[in-house]
Motif scaffolding. Structure first.
Motif, PDB file in Angstrom:
ATOM      1  N   GLY A 220      35.987  43.370  37.487  1.00 40.41           N
ATOM      2  CA  GLY A 220      34.936  42.717  36.674  1.00 40.41           C
ATOM      3  C   GLY A 220      34.960  42.824  35.028  1.00 40.41           C
ATOM      4  O   GLY A 220      34.734  42.254  34.257  1.00 40.41           O
ATOM      5  N   ASP A 221      35.502  43.811  34.482  1.00 39.78           N
ATOM      6  CA  ASP A 221      35.944  44.298  32.820  1.00 39.78           C
ATOM      7  C   ASP A 221      36.955  42.951  32.308  1.00 39.78           C
ATOM      8  O   ASP A 221      36.343  42.932  31.530  1.00 39.78           O
ATOM      9  CB  ASP A 221      36.178  45.838  32.522  1.00 39.78           C
ATOM     10  CG  ASP A 221      37.271  45.936  33.023  1.00 39.78           C
ATOM     11  OD1 ASP A 221      38.040  45.313  34.345  1.00 39.78           O
ATOM     12  OD2 ASP A 221      38.508  47.075  33.147  1.00 39.78           O
ATOM     13  N   GLU A 222      37.311  42.977  33.544  1.00 38.37           N
ATOM     14  CA  GLU A 222      38.733  41.825  32.363  1.00 38.37           C
ATOM     15  C   GLU A 222      37.792  40.969  32.605  1.00 38.37           C
ATOM     16  O   GLU A 222      38.104  39.565  31.735  1.00 38.37           O
ATOM     17  CB  GLU A 222      40.293  41.983  33.693  1.00 38.37           C
ATOM     18  CG  GLU A 222      41.316  43.273  33.301  1.00 38.37           C
ATOM     19  CD  GLU A 222      41.812  43.086  31.608  1.00 38.37           C
ATOM     20  OE1 GLU A 222      41.491  41.641  31.470  1.00 38.37           O
ATOM     21  OE2 GLU A 222      41.759  43.560  31.122  1.00 38.37           O
ATOM     22  N   LYS A 227      37.859  34.069  29.367  1.00 40.43           N
ATOM     23  CA  LYS A 227      38.616  32.795  28.426  1.00 40.43           C
ATOM     24  C   LYS A 227      39.140  33.088  27.259  1.00 40.43           C
ATOM     25  O   LYS A 227      40.213  32.295  26.691  1.00 40.43           O
ATOM     26  CB  LYS A 227      36.609  32.710  27.851  1.00 40.43           C
ATOM     27  CG  LYS A 227      35.999  31.198  28.742  1.00 40.43           C
ATOM     28  CD  LYS A 227      34.777  30.273  28.153  1.00 40.43           C
ATOM     29  CE  LYS A 227      34.425  30.004  29.068  1.00 40.43           C
ATOM     30  NZ  LYS A 227      32.726  29.773  28.480  1.00 40.43           N
ATOM     31  N   ARG A 228      39.188  33.714  26.997  1.00 42.11           N
ATOM     32  CA  ARG A 228      39.784  34.907  25.390  1.00 42.11           C
ATOM     33  C   ARG A 228      41.336  35.231  25.916  1.00 42.11           C
ATOM     34  O   ARG A 228      42.165  34.551  25.445  1.00 42.11           O
ATOM     35  CB  ARG A 228      39.502  36.663  25.337  1.00 42.11           C
ATOM     36  CG  ARG A 228      40.154  36.492  23.435  1.00 42.11           C
ATOM     37  CD  ARG A 228      39.076  37.485  22.350  1.00 42.11           C
ATOM     38  NE  ARG A 228      38.898  38.640  23.392  1.00 42.11           N
ATOM     39  CZ  ARG A 228      39.491  39.668  23.601  1.00 42.11           C
ATOM     40  NH1 ARG A 228      40.503  39.859  22.737  1.00 42.11           N
ATOM     41  NH2 ARG A 228      39.135  40.517  23.646  1.00 42.11           N
ATOM     42  N   ILE A 233      42.620  30.938  34.039  1.00 40.12           N
ATOM     43  CA  ILE A 233      42.147  30.970  34.762  1.00 40.12           C
ATOM     44  C   ILE A 233      40.661  30.717  35.096  1.00 40.12           C
ATOM     45  O   ILE A 233      40.056  29.806  35.788  1.00 40.12           O
ATOM     46  CB  ILE A 233      42.326  32.429  35.199  1.00 40.12           C
ATOM     47  CG1 ILE A 233      43.240  32.753  35.547  1.00 40.12           C
ATOM     48  CG2 ILE A 233      41.754  32.668  35.593  1.00 40.12           C
ATOM     49  CD1 ILE A 233      43.166  34.366  36.464  1.00 40.12           C
ATOM     50  N   ALA A 234      40.358  30.561  33.382  1.00 43.95           N
ATOM     51  CA  ALA A 234      38.913  29.835  32.939  1.00 43.95           C
ATOM     52  C   ALA A 234      38.464  28.892  33.341  1.00 43.95           C
ATOM     53  O   ALA A 234      37.378  28.164  33.652  1.00 43.95           O
ATOM     54  CB  ALA A 234      38.593  30.501  31.612  1.00 43.95           C
ATOM     55  N   ARG A 277      45.139  43.945  34.405  1.00 45.01           N
ATOM     56  CA  ARG A 277      44.717  44.889  33.450  1.00 45.01           C
ATOM     57  C   ARG A 277      45.554  44.446  32.420  1.00 45.01           C
ATOM     58  O   ARG A 277      46.703  44.335  32.353  1.00 45.01           O
ATOM     59  CB  ARG A 277      44.700  46.130  33.430  1.00 45.01           C
ATOM     60  CG  ARG A 277      44.748  47.057  34.774  1.00 45.01           C
ATOM     61  CD  ARG A 277      42.705  47.436  34.246  1.00 45.01           C
ATOM     62  NE  ARG A 277      42.330  47.725  35.625  1.00 45.01           N
ATOM     63  CZ  ARG A 277      41.142  47.916  35.933  1.00 45.01           C
ATOM     64  NH1 ARG A 277      40.354  47.049  34.607  1.00 45.01           N
ATOM     65  NH2 ARG A 277      40.139  48.096  36.975  1.00 45.01           N
ATOM     66  N   TRP A 278      44.858  43.182  31.705  1.00 44.53           N
ATOM     67  CA  TRP A 278      45.692  43.160  29.498  1.00 44.53           C
ATOM     68  C   TRP A 278      46.505  44.141  29.508  1.00 44.53           C
ATOM     69  O   TRP A 278      47.747  43.430  28.972  1.00 44.53           O
ATOM     70  CB  TRP A 278      44.421  42.252  28.665  1.00 44.53           C
ATOM     71  CG  TRP A 278      45.605  41.881  27.974  1.00 44.53           C
ATOM     72  CD1 TRP A 278      45.450  41.862  26.481  1.00 44.53           C
ATOM     73  CD2 TRP A 278      45.726  40.925  27.818  1.00 44.53           C
ATOM     74  NE1 TRP A 278      45.549  41.278  25.477  1.00 44.53           N
ATOM     75  CE2 TRP A 278      46.224  40.163  26.561  1.00 44.53           C
ATOM     76  CE3 TRP A 278      45.609  39.624  28.513  1.00 44.53           C
ATOM     77  CZ2 TRP A 278      46.394  38.579  26.328  1.00 44.53           C
ATOM     78  CZ3 TRP A 278      46.456  38.253  28.453  1.00 44.53           C
ATOM     79  CH2 TRP A 278      46.879  38.323  27.480  1.00 44.53           C
ATOM     80  N   ALA A 279      46.297  44.800  28.630  1.00 45.61           N
ATOM     81  CA  ALA A 279      46.935  45.771  28.547  1.00 45.61           C
ATOM     82  C   ALA A 279      48.608  46.617  29.158  1.00 45.61           C
ATOM     83  O   ALA A 279      50.228  46.014  28.262  1.00 45.61           O
ATOM     84  CB  ALA A 279      46.612  47.449  27.950  1.00 45.61           C
ATOM     85  N   GLU A 280      47.967  46.801  30.494  1.00 43.59           N
ATOM     86  CA  GLU A 280      49.106  46.893  31.391  1.00 43.59           C
ATOM     87  C   GLU A 280      50.477  45.494  31.470  1.00 43.59           C
ATOM     88  O   GLU A 280      51.483  45.750  31.698  1.00 43.59           O
ATOM     89  CB  GLU A 280      48.938  47.041  32.292  1.00 43.59           C
ATOM     90  CG  GLU A 280      48.197  48.503  32.180  1.00 43.59           C
ATOM     91  CD  GLU A 280      47.961  49.418  33.109  1.00 43.59           C
ATOM     92  OE1 GLU A 280      47.407  48.694  34.516  1.00 43.59           O
ATOM     93  OE2 GLU A 280      46.578  50.397  33.621  1.00 43.59           O
ATOM     94  N   TYR A 281      49.611  43.585  31.514  1.00 46.77           N
ATOM     95  CA  TYR A 281      50.337  43.131  31.707  1.00 46.77           C
ATOM     96  C   TYR A 281      51.460  42.262  30.284  1.00 46.77           C
ATOM     97  O   TYR A 281      52.692  42.216  30.554  1.00 46.77           O
ATOM     98  CB  TYR A 281      49.268  42.308  32.250  1.00 46.77           C
ATOM     99  CG  TYR A 281      50.307  40.441  32.408  1.00 46.77           C
ATOM    100  CD1 TYR A 281      50.727  39.966  33.211  1.00 46.77           C
ATOM    101  CD2 TYR A 281      49.371  39.729  31.110  1.00 46.77           C
ATOM    102  CE1 TYR A 281      51.153  38.736  33.518  1.00 46.77           C
ATOM    103  CE2 TYR A 281      49.950  38.515  31.774  1.00 46.77           C
ATOM    104  CZ  TYR A 281      50.706  38.003  32.453  1.00 46.77           C
ATOM    105  OH  TYR A 281      50.969  36.553  32.507  1.00 46.77           O
ATOM    106  N   THR A 282      50.849  43.102  29.274  1.00 46.39           N
ATOM    107  CA  THR A 282      51.298  42.624  27.964  1.00 46.39           C
ATOM    108  C   THR A 282      53.023  43.709  27.792  1.00 46.39           C
ATOM    109  O   THR A 282      53.145  42.770  27.688  1.00 46.39           O
ATOM    110  CB  THR A 282      50.124  42.574  27.365  1.00 46.39           C
ATOM    111  OG1 THR A 282      49.064  41.522  27.284  1.00 46.39           O
ATOM    112  CG2 THR A 282      51.220  41.944  25.591  1.00 46.39           C
ATOM    113  N   ALA A 283      52.002  45.111  28.641  1.00 48.62           N
ATOM    114  CA  ALA A 283      53.519  45.575  28.036  1.00 48.62           C
ATOM    115  C   ALA A 283      54.422  45.335  29.233  1.00 48.62           C
ATOM    116  O   ALA A 283      55.729  45.290  28.755  1.00 48.62           O
ATOM    117  CB  ALA A 283      52.711  47.003  28.419  1.00 48.62           C
TER     118      ALA A 283
END
Length: 344
Positions: A220-222, A227-228, A233-234, A277-283
């Protein structure tokens, strides 16, 4: 009942389930009244599941007679479950100290369905919960003997052992040989009897040694940053409605549930959900110098997460467990509800 009205009631149920049981019971009663007033409402709301949830809500509130009334409605209206739906009344009576009434029901069901291991599991669980460990041992012993003898098709041996070990210790008895007995291999001559979805044992694999498959999913939080952070996916079918707008997270999760059900029907039996999770995925992308199309990158990331069972969600959960989507509701009343995997 129109689709829009059904969706409103459905959302109200989801929200109320995470709140006080008094408020949840009131919403459930309104939903049940809507079904009784408009037969078309049953196309969207499962009356028996509403009775089931009301029995549970009133039980938690200590409103025993109200809980029993809805438990009896399940039996009267032919609710199919394991163990026999009469056990719902027995469970409520046991929890509230009406042991003589409960014992009569447990015994009656045992005479009618002597080979249902869930009966012995549930009876033993309820008796142990109120400190009646001698009674619990009687049921758990029969259940463990049955599970061992029949090859444990319901995968209950481990749970029965653990429950029985607690009751043995509570009455000062040492573990016996039955505690260490292994299920006997049983050659199947027909397909196993279908039953409600259960949580598979940790580390199990699908048919023919099929390895677990992890599918990427936005919590939910992600999803609030859809859109950002996740523009493709959006713009895709998982998050778009008929008018081109973005659906809410509950609808997105129901669509995910539908894909998972289709995969299971196609033979994929070891499915996992990998939260993005954006931070983990980016890392992960930076550490592995991963490049490529967004969907392919997410698939590779999900596969990496799937190698660590502590970082993914096993699907499906048990019917009475919390739903995998994070709503706080039971799976059977959320994404696991009949028809919930479809797109309205």
């Amino acid at each position: 009942m129109h689709v829009d009205e059904a969706d409103r009631v459905y959302r109200e149920l989801r929200e109320a389930a995470a709140g006080p049981p008094e408020a949840y019971a009131q919403v459930l009663e309104r939903a049940l009244a809507a079904c009784e007033a408009d037969p078309a409402a049953e196309e969207y709301l499962d009356v028996l599941e509403l009775h089931d949830e009301l029995a549970d809500a009133y039980d938690r509130l200590g409103r025993v007679e109200d809980a029993l009334r809805h438990a009896d409605a399940l039996v009267e209206q032919g609710y199919e479950c394991e163990p026999d739906p009469r056990c719902r009344r027995a469970e409520i009576l046991t929890r509230h100290g009406r042991l003589e009434e409960a014992a009569a029901i447990w015994d009656e069901v045992a005479r009618d369905t002597p080979d249902d291991v869930w009966l012995y599991n549930n009876a033993g669980l309820e008796y142990a919960a109120i400190g009646e460990h001698e009674l619990a041992l009687g049921w758990l012993t029969k259940g463990l003997e049955l599970a061992v003898r029949t090859g444990d098709p319901e995968r209950l041996v481990r749970q029965l052992r653990e429950l029985r070990a607690e009751s043995l210790a509570a009455v000062g008895r040492e573990p016996d040989r039955l505690q260490f007995a292994e299920p006997r291999p049983v050659a199947r001559t027909s397909a196993p009897r279908p039953g409600p979805a259960r949580e598979p044992a940790e580390g199990t694999r699908g048919h023919a040694g099929q390895p677990p498959v992890a599918w990427a999913w936005l919590p939910g939080d992600e999803y609030a940053q859809l859109k950002r952070r996740w523009p493709d996916i959006a713009d895709g079918p998982a998050a778009r409605d008929e008018t081109g707008g973005v659906v809410d997270h509950a609808t997105y999760c129901r669509r995910m549930e539908g894909r998972l059900r289709e995969a299971r029907e196609a033979g994929m039996t070891a499915l996992r959900i990998a939260p993005l999770r954006w931070a983990e995925y980016t890392a992960w992308r930076q550490a592995n110098e991963e490049e490529g199309e967004a969907a392919q990158l997410r698939a590779r990331y999900a596969a990496d997460l799937g190698r660590d069972p502590t970082r993914v969600i096993t699907w499906p959960p048990g019917r009475n467990e919390r739903c995998w989507c994070g709503s706080g509701r039971k799976y059977k009343q959320c994404c696991g509800a009949p028809g919930a995997g479809g797109v309205r």
